[in-house]
Design a protein around this motif. Sequence first.
Motif, PDB file in Angstrom:
ATOM      1  N   TYR A 192       0.844  -1.205   0.000  1.00 33.78           N
ATOM      2  CA  TYR A 192       0.000   0.000   0.000  1.00 33.78           C
ATOM      3  C   TYR A 192       0.874   1.248   0.000  1.00 33.78           C
ATOM      4  CZ  TYR A 192      -4.286   2.649   0.890  1.00 33.78           C
ATOM      5  OH  TYR A 192      -5.355   3.499   0.773  1.00 33.78           O
ATOM      6  N   SER A 235      -5.841   6.060  -5.246  1.00 35.87           N
ATOM      7  CA  SER A 235      -6.906   5.301  -4.591  1.00 35.87           C
ATOM      8  C   SER A 235      -6.613   3.813  -4.786  1.00 35.87           C
ATOM      9  CB  SER A 235      -8.272   5.678  -5.159  1.00 35.87           C
ATOM     10  OG  SER A 235      -8.295   5.516  -6.562  1.00 35.87           O
ATOM     11  N   VAL A 236      -7.376   2.950  -4.120  1.00 35.29           N
ATOM     12  CA  VAL A 236      -7.025   1.532  -4.051  1.00 35.29           C
ATOM     13  C   VAL A 236      -6.983   0.863  -5.419  1.00 35.29           C
ATOM     14  CG1 VAL A 236      -7.732  -0.710  -3.148  1.00 35.29           C
ATOM     15  CG2 VAL A 236      -7.880   1.322  -1.689  1.00 35.29           C
ATOM     16  N   GLN A 237      -8.007   1.089  -6.247  1.00 37.23           N
ATOM     17  CA  GLN A 237      -8.092   0.359  -7.512  1.00 37.23           C
ATOM     18  C   GLN A 237      -6.897   0.631  -8.435  1.00 37.23           C
ATOM     19  OE1 GLN A 237     -11.834   0.794  -9.528  1.00 37.23           O
ATOM     20  NE2 GLN A 237     -11.404  -0.839 -10.975  1.00 37.23           N
ATOM     21  N   ALA A 291      -3.667  -0.966  -6.995  1.00 31.70           N
ATOM     22  CA  ALA A 291      -3.630  -2.422  -7.161  1.00 31.70           C
ATOM     23  C   ALA A 291      -3.320  -2.787  -8.607  1.00 31.70           C
ATOM     24  CB  ALA A 291      -4.956  -3.032  -6.719  1.00 31.70           C
ATOM     25  N   ALA A 292      -3.909  -2.044  -9.550  1.00 34.54           N
ATOM     26  CA  ALA A 292      -3.678  -2.332 -10.971  1.00 34.54           C
ATOM     27  C   ALA A 292      -2.225  -2.093 -11.339  1.00 34.54           C
ATOM     28  CB  ALA A 292      -4.609  -1.475 -11.824  1.00 34.54           C
ATOM     29  N   GLY A 323      -4.298  -8.003  -5.545  1.00 29.24           N
ATOM     30  CA  GLY A 323      -5.592  -7.689  -6.124  1.00 29.24           C
ATOM     31  C   GLY A 323      -6.282  -6.546  -5.403  1.00 29.24           C
ATOM     32  N   TYR A 324      -7.268  -5.962  -6.088  1.00 29.69           N
ATOM     33  CA  TYR A 324      -8.017  -4.854  -5.496  1.00 29.69           C
ATOM     34  C   TYR A 324      -8.673  -5.271  -4.190  1.00 29.69           C
ATOM     35  CZ  TYR A 324     -12.090  -1.899  -4.639  1.00 29.69           C
ATOM     36  OH  TYR A 324     -13.047  -1.124  -4.039  1.00 29.69           O
ATOM     37  N   ASP A 325      -9.321  -6.456  -4.181  1.00 31.91           N
ATOM     38  CA  ASP A 325     -10.058  -6.895  -2.987  1.00 31.91           C
ATOM     39  C   ASP A 325      -9.136  -7.013  -1.780  1.00 31.91           C
ATOM     40  OD1 ASP A 325     -12.396  -6.966  -4.399  1.00 31.91           O
ATOM     41  OD2 ASP A 325     -12.326  -9.123  -4.800  1.00 31.91           O
ATOM     42  N   HIS A 384      -8.043  -3.407  -0.693  1.00 32.66           N
ATOM     43  CA  HIS A 384      -9.183  -2.699  -0.113  1.00 32.66           C
ATOM     44  C   HIS A 384      -9.526  -3.261   1.260  1.00 32.66           C
ATOM     45  CE1 HIS A 384     -13.489  -1.868   0.600  1.00 32.66           C
ATOM     46  NE2 HIS A 384     -13.171  -0.689   0.095  1.00 32.66           N
TER      47      HIS A 384
END
Length: 434
Positions: free
Chosen positions: A34, A46-48, A51-52, A58-60, A63
């Motif tokens: 993170y 932001s998270v998405q 993660a990408a 992964g995003y999940d 998050h």
Amino acid sequence: MVVDEGWRLDLERWLEPFLTGLSHPARRRMCPLYIAGLIGPGDRKSVQPMAARSGDVGYDQLHHFVAAGVWDSVPLEAALLKEADRLVGDPAGFLVIDDTALPKKGQHSVGVAPQYASSLGKTSNCQSLVSVTLASREVPVMIGLRLFLPESWTGNAERMTRARVPLDRQKALTKPEIGIEEIDRVIASGVRFGCVLADAGYGSSGPFRQALSERGLLWAVGLSRRQNVYPADIGLVFPVAAKGRRRQYHMPDRPPVSAEAMLSGEKWRKISWRRGIKGRLTCLFAARRVRIAEGHKHRMLDNRMQCMPGDEVWLVGERRSTGEQKYYVSNLPVDATLKALAAAIKARWICEQAHQQLKEELGLDHFEGRSWTGLHRHALMTMIAYAFLQSRRLTAAGRKKKSRGPAATAEHAGHQAGDPQPLRPATATALPSL
């Protein structure tokens, strides 16, 4: 093109004291990912998108770590305080209390409401965070960000429950009250600083100043130009009533005047407090000893209420080249020079640099979740990332000082005193900027 990943390895090593506070292996893995996402390239933090860009998580998972995972942030906050003290803790340093706004659309994110945002200079739909910055030698490290809940939230228990506001935070607190809570947390940690700084949003609060004095702290804070004050040599008399009951209390022998009026007849001097990238920074300053009208109230003969004089302090005025005038009050020693007063007051600017860099480069205002826990964890991750980058800056400055001698030290000081420099590169092919 080969990407230099040296800073990522440094981050892994530097984070070890923080990771000991995370008991689960998955969380110890998510935390560096993170923070690396916040530091690395990319405009959106932001998270998405993080993660990408990572490709390792992964995003999940990311998050869940920041928004829903069951872990305690207190050990990480304690590690941040310890690291900040190592970097810039100094008995002659400053602890700056301020607030920063995170503009938001909609009304569901925790704490969002139309409210005045000092950083924007207007009322805006936003979240407002009380910030705490430790600074010395013009180097800031952010150590606290706490959400302020406006009345539209504290008056709606169902709304706070939906946003998962902890029960012990579901109460109305002013920003000065949150600031005092944060100061107590910093004091309890043993972090070293010498003087508390704040703007008029905090300094105009008598209880805030009194709380600082009760803790034995030095302070220099903003003040409203309309605040009534007495000269330091105000006399207290015991007037004899012509009729009616005998007066029980002494009264000032002169009425109070506004801070602006008190300094209007003073001699204003041109003071330089530090060197910027374009030369010495200067303004006109004036100061005199006063007693703020904030003691117990008495009803006067004309039926108006008048506050008695409080403790003796410094009243300081600043006239800027733009024509703007600012007023401050401080309990620095009576023998403090005007230059020392000005230097302390103007040291508060460093928190604005930290706010700007946390937002523009580390994505403080990019969090898209709605919960109290998620927002505060994201804010904590940005502060840890910022402390890491400041650690690299100071390490590099130390190497530069050893290799080039005193001239490099002066150059570094001038660099820190000027406009905020980027904390990270514009491309992915370089190390984080130092």
